[in-house]
Design an enzyme around this catalytic site. Structure first.
Site, mmCIF file in Angstrom:
data_model
loop_
_atom_site.group_PDB
_atom_site.id
_atom_site.type_symbol
_atom_site.label_atom_id
_atom_site.label_comp_id
_atom_site.label_asym_id
_atom_site.label_seq_id
_atom_site.Cartn_x
_atom_site.Cartn_y
_atom_site.Cartn_z
ATOM 1 N N ASP A 280 0.953 -1.145 -0.232
ATOM 2 C CA ASP A 280 0.110 -0.111 -0.023
ATOM 3 C C ASP A 280 0.807 1.205 -0.035
ATOM 4 O O ASP A 280 2.074 0.923 0.184
ATOM 5 C CB ASP A 280 -1.120 0.121 1.215
HETATM 6 C C1 GLC Z 1 -4.388 4.307 -0.298
HETATM 7 C C2 GLC Z 1 -5.293 3.119 0.098
HETATM 8 C C3 GLC Z 1 -5.246 2.102 -0.804
HETATM 9 C C4 GLC Z 1 -5.024 2.674 -2.306
HETATM 10 C C5 GLC Z 1 -3.616 3.308 -2.545
HETATM 11 C C6 GLC Z 1 -3.426 3.789 -3.756
HETATM 12 O O1 GLC Z 1 -3.745 4.811 0.815
HETATM 13 O O2 GLC Z 1 -5.118 2.570 1.338
HETATM 14 O O3 GLC Z 1 -6.536 1.480 -0.746
HETATM 15 O O4 GLC Z 1 -5.385 1.836 -3.551
HETATM 16 O O5 GLC Z 1 -3.149 4.037 -1.402
HETATM 17 O O6 GLC Z 1 -4.090 5.146 -3.817
#
Ligand code: GLC
Length: 748
Positions: A280
């Site tokens: 993430d």
């Molecule tokens: C965010 C979220 C995730 C998302 C990623 C990219 O913090 O936790 O669900 O897909 O970053 O935006």
């Protein structure tokens, strides 16, 4: 007989040929990967393991792309920019490995569907798959070939803002719908230009954050992981999901991003997952903040060794993997495996052969069919919670309506969280939809009264009351702004924000029937408002077409069929509260003594000793699976094909369902079981099946479920999935609380 045999042989041959062709295709991809890996430098390998967040300026990345140091971008949605970046990769880099472009397309790209929690309320895999398909067709038009969805985090805590993105509290429902979303995004073949690689997230346990506070700690026993948290992810893997995303949270002291139990033992060894895992946002570096890694180098090492293939936005892999491999702390085998996983998906997407986005002659973005699909999803996701004296649907006797509240005409809030690309100018709000459809038949009085959901300026209350006095029926559109929902948008109180509740009390004084239409990204504690209202329709954040959908429901062009995918608590103090709970040794009984009925000076031993709240009892406001219709359904004659099963074995469970009202409608019939005694205690109920049954007035139908002994299996103390002999209860009913009950035995 002969004909059947010929058909069987024919079918078998076709299937066998199909499998062989698929195997041949996959073998060819592996050969291509082998050939490419042999040519790749170490830097080029690490490049594939690195994803950057695009700032839209190609010049900033040209040299990195030429050097093969970027494998993926997220948040680039300009097709010309995407094609220029891709051109550099395909024409000016050494090995011409295409870049994979990603975006959070969670519930629609431009045409926004209801939030995933609302889509879960449809209990309809076809609707969810269609939503994924529409999103993929629109997003791939600009060059997005990878989305970070479905979010499969089971959660039992509506304080958590991300419940909006989830498919609710039940692993079976989330498994069925999550797999459908994967199919929608990925289509029949990843290589199709309208297919997007899906990403099951957040792997794993993120929905169990303590206190419903985002990014917080999770302590999850393995048996709960396996029983509740992991099943939807396994269903996504079985549906062929291309990628996975590690979650921000730590589980029992180990962050998911560095958790080899999750990323290697479960995902690879047990599930044979062949896609790749992306972190993430900055979650590799955040393992330092967690206190799990001393510095960047250790974070890169622990993530790589745990099985994390691609790092999102932070540069720890690029900075440290070289020295880690040289020092023997990360093996080249680990690097090659990660790169192989990434290249496999790029080959499956057909990016090597078709790297560029081709703008279609006719765009499908906001097409009539897409808007129609979004409207149907919004219709089926709305849940009717109350309808006293059948106030709804509004009939011809209604000549004048008052439309009150901050969400009647809130085009941006109506879309809900994670609508990065949804254009609010395309949103059709309830106010506009009702005015367009009914202003020639009805006197429509509109008094927003509040500027937004948190507004505490009550100076327009008198206007709202005056409008109500002039109307036959009052439609109050209340709920949450979208900013109060989603990532890092947790609430310690989950009531109606601002002074909306006081507004209901004031309007009630006008003495007219009130319909509450709630738009929110979570269950809200609306017991008091539900008492004051005559009808309550929970529309969630219904997306672009929420207005026409709600209008059709209110005026009877559509009949509500939604069922709650999550329990609604009476008060935040009851959380966590969910239907598939354990019985405890002292379950609450019917006639609990509540705080209002305890006499002053009551002595300690004069009251019972069971599990409940003196000030809130033990029951939720509305149970999982609950939802009313404009018609009524009668469940009768539960039948079991037998009451004693061997193992393995199966039984059919049937009942009669009759539409005893006057509207043709759908009923989502639910099947629950209970294993009364287990080597580990079992939940009081578990959803094991559901069917959407459409019936005309007075029509009835036999509803049949097949229950296999394997459906009764659970993870025992030895972490083996077993079906134990013993007594079981089974229900067929309209929700997790009511229904017809039968019993059967699984023999030793
Ligand atoms: C965010 C979220 C995730 C998302 C990623 C990219 O913090 O936790 O669900 O897909 O970053 O935006």
């Amino acid at each position: 007989m002969k004909a059947n045999l010929i058909i069987a042989i024919g079918t078998f041959s076709i299937l066998t040929i199909g499998c062989t062709r698929q195997q041949e295709k996959e073998a060819k991809i592996e050969e291509k990967i082998d050939a490419l890996l042999k040519q790749m430098t170490f830097e080029e390998k690490i490049g594939q393991m690195s994803q950057l967040n695009s700032n839209g300026n190609v010049a900033d990345y040209k040299e990195l792309i030429k050097a093969g140091k970027i494998g993926s971008f997220l948040n680039e949605i300009n097709p010309a920019t995407i094609n220029e970046m891709q051109r550099i990769a395909m024409e000016e880099s050494r090995l011409k490995i295409p870049i994979l472009f990603a975006r959070d397309v969670i519930h629609g790209f431009k045409t926004i569907f209801p939030i995933p929690l609302a889509q879960a309320a449809t209990w309809n895999p076809l609707i969810v798959e269609e939503g994924g398909r529409v999103a993929a067709v629109e997003a791939t038009e600009v060059g997005i070939r990878w989305t970070f969805a479905p979010m499969l985090d089971i959660t039992r805590d509506p304080r958590w803002g991300r419940i909006a993105e989830s498919l609710g509290e039940d692993p079976y429902l989330a498994s069925v719908l999550g797999a459908a979303m994967v199919r929608g995004f990925q289509g029949n073949d990843l290589a199709e230009p309208t297919s997007m690689a899906a990403c099951m997230k957040h792997f794993a346990g993120y929905g169990f954050v303590e206190g419903g506070r985002d990014y917080n700690t999770t302590m999850i026993p393995e048996v709960v992981l396996r029983e509740v948290v992991l099943p939807p992810f396994k269903a996504a893997v079985d549906a062929g999901v291309a990628t996975a995303m590690s979650s921000f949270n730590e589980i029992n002291g180990v962050p998911s991003t560095g958790n080899s139990f999750l990323l290697r033992k479960v995902l690879r060894e047990e599930w044979n997952f062949k896609g790749f895992v992306v972190s993430d946002w900055a979650s590799v570096a955040e393992m330092i903040v967690h206190g799990y890694c001393a510095d960047e180098k250790e974070a890169a090492m622990k993530a790589a060794n745990a099985g994390l293939d691609m790092e999102m936005v932070t540069p720890l892999y690029a900075k440290h993997l070289d020295s880690l491999v040289k020092e023997g702390k990360v093996s080249m085998k680990t690097i090659d495996e990660a790169v192989r996983n990434i290249l496999r998906i790029k080959f499956k997407l057909g990016l090597f052969d078709n790297p560029y986005v081709k703008i279609p002659q006719t765009s499908k973005i906001y097409s009539k069919s897409h808007l129609a699909a979004a409207k149907e999803a919004a219709i089926q996701s709305a849940v009717l919670l109350k309808n006293e004296k059948n106030l709804l649907p509004l009939g011809n006797q209604v000549k004048s309506i008052a439309i009150i509240g901050p969400l009647a005409d809130a085009p941006s809030d109506q879309l809900g969280t994670w609508t990065l690309d949804g254009d609010k100018n395309y949103t059709q709000t309830p106010l506009k939809a009702i005015q367009a459809e009914y202003s020639n038949k009805l006197n429509i009085i509109y008094e927003p009264t509040l500027g937004y959901s948190r507004d505490i300026d009550g100076s327009n209350f008198s206007k709202a009351v005056a409008a109500a006095r002039r109307a036959d029926v009052v439609l109050m559109f209340l709920g949450e702004e979208s900013i109060l929902s989603g990532e890092a948008r947790c609430r310690a109180e989950i009531n109606l924000p601002g002074i909306q509740s006081q507004l209901v009390e004031e309007v009630k004084k006008a003495g007219k029937p009130i319909v509450l239409i709630i738009m929110a990204g979570r269950p809200l504690t609306i017991e008091k408002e539900c008492i004051l209202a005559d009808a309550v329709l929970y529309a969630w954040h219904p997306g672009t077409m929420g207005g026409p959908a709600i209008a059709d429901l209110l005026f009877g062009k559509a009949v509500p069929s939604g069922k709650l995918p999550v329990t609604f608590p009476k008060t935040v103090g009851q959380i966590p509260i969910y239907y598939n709970h354990k019985n405890t040794g002292r379950p609450p009984h019917e006639n609990l003594q509540l705080i209002g009925s305890i006499p002053p000076g009551a002595k300690q031993l004069t009251m019972g000793y069971v599990s409940y709240y003196l000030d809130a009892g033990a029951d939720p406001l509305f149970p999982f699976g609950y939802g009313l219709s404009y018609t009524t359904f009668e469940y009768t004659n539960l039948q079991l094909s037998k009451t004693e099963l061997n193992n393995p074995d199966e039984i059919t469970v049937t009942c009669q369902l009759k539409n005893t009202g006057k509207y043709e409608a759908d009923e989502i019939v639910q099947l629950y079981v209970r294993d009364r005694v287990g080597s580990l205690t079992r939940p009081v109920k578990e959803l094991k099946g559901f069917q959407r049954i459409r019936l005309k007035p007075q029509e009835s139908k036999t509803v049949t479920f097949t229950l296999k002994t394997e459906d009764l299996a659970f993870w025992n103390a030895d972490m083996k999935k077993v079906t134990e002999p013993g007594d079981f209860d089974v229900w067929i009913g309209p929700n997790s609380k009511d229904g017809l009950k039968g019993s059967f035995k699984v023999l030793p």
